[in-house]
Scaffold this motif. Structure first.
Motif, PDB file in Angstrom:
ATOM      1  N   LYS A  25      41.769  43.439  39.329  1.00 32.62           N
ATOM      2  CA  LYS A  25      42.115  43.000  40.682  1.00 32.62           C
ATOM      3  C   LYS A  25      41.083  43.479  41.697  1.00 32.62           C
ATOM      4  O   LYS A  25      40.691  42.728  42.596  1.00 32.62           O
ATOM      5  CB  LYS A  25      43.501  43.513  41.057  1.00 32.62           C
ATOM      6  CG  LYS A  25      44.603  42.837  40.271  1.00 32.62           C
ATOM      7  CD  LYS A  25      45.946  43.478  40.542  1.00 32.62           C
ATOM      8  CE  LYS A  25      47.022  42.908  39.630  1.00 32.62           C
ATOM      9  NZ  LYS A  25      48.289  43.623  39.732  1.00 32.62           N
ATOM     10  N   LYS A  28      37.784  41.475  41.259  1.00 30.73           N
ATOM     11  CA  LYS A  28      37.939  40.112  41.782  1.00 30.73           C
ATOM     12  C   LYS A  28      37.931  40.113  43.305  1.00 30.73           C
ATOM     13  O   LYS A  28      37.281  39.275  43.928  1.00 30.73           O
ATOM     14  CB  LYS A  28      39.243  39.495  41.257  1.00 30.73           C
ATOM     15  CG  LYS A  28      39.180  39.080  39.806  1.00 30.73           C
ATOM     16  CD  LYS A  28      40.516  38.626  39.266  1.00 30.73           C
ATOM     17  CE  LYS A  28      41.056  37.445  40.003  1.00 30.73           C
ATOM     18  NZ  LYS A  28      42.301  36.925  39.387  1.00 30.73           N
ATOM     19  N   LYS A  29      38.644  41.052  43.890  1.00 28.32           N
ATOM     20  CA  LYS A  29      38.747  41.132  45.352  1.00 28.32           C
ATOM     21  C   LYS A  29      37.408  41.510  45.988  1.00 28.32           C
ATOM     22  O   LYS A  29      36.949  40.864  46.934  1.00 28.32           O
ATOM     23  CB  LYS A  29      39.807  42.168  45.725  1.00 28.32           C
ATOM     24  CG  LYS A  29      39.979  42.394  47.200  1.00 28.32           C
ATOM     25  CD  LYS A  29      41.043  43.455  47.428  1.00 28.32           C
ATOM     26  CE  LYS A  29      40.969  44.003  48.829  1.00 28.32           C
ATOM     27  NZ  LYS A  29      41.865  45.134  49.013  1.00 28.32           N
TER      28      LYS A  29
END
Length: 68
Positions: A25, A28-29
């Motif tokens: 996460k 990706k962020k």
């Protein structure tokens, strides 16, 4: 752009993604990429700069993700 990172096992994938997929996460962020797992590979898609940033992060994690 798309690049692939070979994954040797499900355990390696779990270590790379981290508990509750936190590492995934965050990558990706931060990098702004899409990540798909298919056929024993992590496929990273996005702009060239974003993909390079994400692949570098995954490669560094691969280097420190030691089996327990």
């Amino acid at each position: 752009m798309e690049r692939a990172i070979r994954i040797e096992s499900r355990d390696e994938l779990s270590r790379l993604f981290g508990p509750f997929d936190r590492n995934l996460k965050e990558i990706k962020k931060t990098a702004g990429v899409d990540v798909i797992v298919r056929d024993g590979e992590i496929r990273v898609r996005g702009s060239k700069k974003s993909v390079e940033k994400a692949v570098d992060a995954f490669q560094r994690l691969k280097g420190v993700a030691v089996p327990t």
